[in-house]
Structures are given as structure tokens and as C-alpha cells.
Design a protein around this motif. Structure first.
Motif, short mmCIF file in Angstrom:
data_model
loop_
_atom_site.label_atom_id
_atom_site.label_comp_id
_atom_site.label_asym_id
_atom_site.label_seq_id
_atom_site.Cartn_x
_atom_site.Cartn_y
_atom_site.Cartn_z
N ILE A 113 -39.60 -1.39 -10.27
CA ILE A 113 -39.00 -0.21 -10.71
C ILE A 113 -39.22 0.85 -10.25
O ILE A 113 -40.45 1.22 -10.21
N ASP A 114 -38.23 1.60 -9.68
CA ASP A 114 -38.55 2.94 -9.01
C ASP A 114 -38.35 3.87 -10.09
O ASP A 114 -37.43 4.30 -10.72
N PRO A 115 -39.34 4.63 -10.27
CA PRO A 115 -39.56 5.67 -11.52
C PRO A 115 -38.56 7.05 -11.08
O PRO A 115 -38.20 7.41 -12.28
N GLN A 116 -38.32 7.09 -10.08
CA GLN A 116 -37.43 8.27 -9.71
C GLN A 116 -36.01 8.20 -10.30
O GLN A 116 -35.20 9.12 -10.65
N GLY A 117 -35.47 6.86 -10.64
CA GLY A 117 -34.27 6.56 -11.22
C GLY A 117 -34.27 6.62 -12.75
O GLY A 117 -33.25 6.49 -13.33
N LEU A 118 -35.37 6.94 -13.21
CA LEU A 118 -35.37 7.08 -14.62
C LEU A 118 -35.39 8.56 -15.50
O LEU A 118 -36.45 9.33 -14.93
N ASP A 119 -34.74 8.91 -16.15
CA ASP A 119 -34.82 10.11 -16.84
C ASP A 119 -35.46 10.03 -18.32
O ASP A 119 -34.62 9.67 -18.94
N LEU A 120 -36.65 10.75 -18.32
CA LEU A 120 -37.56 10.57 -19.51
C LEU A 120 -37.55 11.92 -20.10
O LEU A 120 -38.30 12.30 -21.02
N THR A 121 -36.66 12.68 -19.86
CA THR A 121 -36.72 14.18 -20.48
C THR A 121 -35.93 14.06 -21.89
O THR A 121 -34.82 13.51 -21.95
N ALA A 122 -36.98 14.43 -22.77
CA ALA A 122 -36.73 14.22 -24.26
C ALA A 122 -35.28 14.88 -24.50
O ALA A 122 -35.19 16.17 -24.26
N MET A 123 -34.19 14.25 -25.17
CA MET A 123 -32.88 14.87 -25.36
C MET A 123 -33.11 15.48 -26.99
O MET A 123 -33.65 15.13 -27.70
N ALA A 124 -32.06 16.60 -27.11
CA ALA A 124 -31.95 17.20 -28.52
C ALA A 124 -31.68 15.95 -29.30
O ALA A 124 -30.69 15.02 -28.79
N THR A 125 -31.50 16.01 -30.56
CA THR A 125 -31.18 14.80 -31.46
C THR A 125 -29.79 14.47 -31.31
O THR A 125 -29.45 13.11 -31.07
N GLN A 126 -28.98 15.35 -31.46
CA GLN A 126 -27.52 15.25 -31.49
C GLN A 126 -27.04 14.55 -30.02
O GLN A 126 -26.37 13.58 -30.05
N ASN A 127 -27.74 15.00 -29.12
CA ASN A 127 -27.46 14.27 -27.58
C ASN A 127 -27.93 12.77 -27.61
O ASN A 127 -27.22 12.30 -27.03
N ALA A 128 -28.88 12.58 -28.09
CA ALA A 128 -29.64 11.37 -28.11
C ALA A 128 -28.61 10.41 -29.01
O ALA A 128 -28.23 9.24 -28.59
N GLN A 129 -28.10 10.85 -30.12
CA GLN A 129 -27.34 10.20 -30.97
C GLN A 129 -25.84 9.76 -30.21
O GLN A 129 -25.53 8.73 -30.29
#
Length: 210
Positions: A176-192
Motif C-alpha cells: 500500500i502506497d501511503p502517498q495515496g492516503l489522505d489522513l487529514t482529520a475532517m471537520a465533523t460535518q464534512n466527515a458525515q
């Protein structure tokens, strides 16, 4: 003549249900698929923090965002996965919209009662969305692999784990290439919203196939 037993007052009865914003009342001991709504799941998961909130960033890293990551990694591991299997991956932590996200050490202390409640909720959720109530052993293994890979990257990027420590607990994330994974935490409504949008895409794909 012995006196008849006095009925217990409703005030003394333990409440085993939770009212959702949709108006549904979900019984944890006997959950009905009819009381489960995807909007409630997205609402709850987007407000439940992974790692007990011990993560970097301006926002908590939610179970909703973790679920999206696991489903994405599952698709990388199994490129030809069916829509139903990808939906099962997206919903793998769905019971946590009711019972929260307990860290693994605490689950070990709580023991079997927690797992039995979680299993009943998972089965009801699967039935609600026309998935088999029991996940096959092979599919469960693939989802667990995707979950462990997600946990590794969350641990090292967000939760302060050293790579060596993360490998010990979650294994090495091979292929798994970690560069393709976005782990920036989203605001609650955006995640929902992101969780609901991904669910809608999978449901639309499934409808077209049938």
C-alpha cells in the motif's frame, strides 16, 4: 396467603435503547433492522473519535473517516471486489454509532458482553441494507487486513506511534502506497457528508447491477 409480587416501577427498569435524531428508538439488546437509518449511522460515526481523541490536527479523527479509509484500502487489496463486499467494508465499524469506539485494551477488559452486543448490532445493520447477516471468514479476513493497515497509518501519522511500535501491534502495511492516503482529520460535518456520499455511490452501483 403470600402477597402477589409487586410489579417493578418503570422508573427502576433499565433503559436499553437509544433514541436517534431520525426519531428511531434502537434497542441495543434486540436491535431491529427497521430502526436503523444510514443518516443516524453517519451522524454518530462522524462524532465518535478514533484513538480516544489522542490524535494530531484541528479536528478529531472520526470513525466515519476511518471507515472511508478502510473501504478505500479494501478496494486496493481486492480491486475486483463486489459492491456488496465494499459496502460491508464501509460498514465494518457501524455498530460504533451506538456503542462508541472502545480502544482494544479496554475491549479485552470488558470481555464477551461487549462483543455480543456489537455482533447483534452488526447483524441488524447488515439486514437493514440487504447484506448477509454473517460475514464469511474470507471476507472478514480481508476487511481485518484493510483495518489493520488503516490502523498502522493512523497510528504513525496521527496518534504518535513509532513505526516499530505500530508494526508490532498492527503488522507491516505491505503493498500500500501511503502517498495515496489522505489522513487529514475532517471537520465533523464534512466527515458525515463524505460517509453518506460514499454510501450513496455504492448503493447506486448495486442498484445498477441488479
Amino acid at each position: 396467603m403470600p402477597k402477589a409480587a409487586t410489579p417493578k416501577s418503570s422508573k427502576n427498569e433499565q433503559r436499553a435503547w437509544q433514541r436517534m435524531l431520525s426519531g428511531r428508538r434502537l434497542d441495543l439488546l434486540d436491535p431491529s433492522p427497521l430502526d436503523i437509518e444510514i443518516e443516524d449511522i453517519a451522524q454518530g460515526l462522524s462524532r465518535v473519535a478514533r484513538w480516544n481523541g489522542q490524535t494530531v490536527g484541528d479536528h478529531a479523527y472520526s470513525v466515519a473517516q476511518h471507515s472511508l479509509l478502510v473501504e478505500h484500502i479494501f478496494g486496493l487489496i481486492v480491486p475486483d471486489a463486489s459492491t456488496e463486499h465494499r459496502l460491508a467494508a464501509l460498514l465494518h465499524d457501524a455498530p460504533e454509532y451506538v456503542i462508541g469506539d472502545m480502544i482494544s485494551p479496554f475491549k479485552a477488559v470488558v470481555g464477551g458482553d461487549y462483543k455480543s452486543v456489537e455482533l447483534r448490532l452488526q447483524q441488524a445493520i447488515h439486514l437493514r441494507f440487504a447484506l448477509p447477516p454473517a460475514v464469511s471468514q474470507s471476507l472478514r479476513g480481508l476487511i481485518k487486513r484493510a483495518d489493520a493497515i488503516a490502523a498502522y497509518f493512523e497510528a504513525t501519522r496521527l496518534a504518535g506511534f513509532a513505526e516499530r511500535e505500530a508494526v508490532l501491534f498492527f503488522g507491516r502495511p505491505r503493498g500500500i502506497d501511503p502517498q495515496g492516503l489522505d489522513l487529514t482529520a475532517m471537520a465533523t460535518q464534512n466527515a458525515q457528508n463524505a460517509f453518506l456520499q460514499r454510501f450513496a455511490v455504492l448503493e447506486s452501483q448495486r442498484a445498477r447491477k441488479t
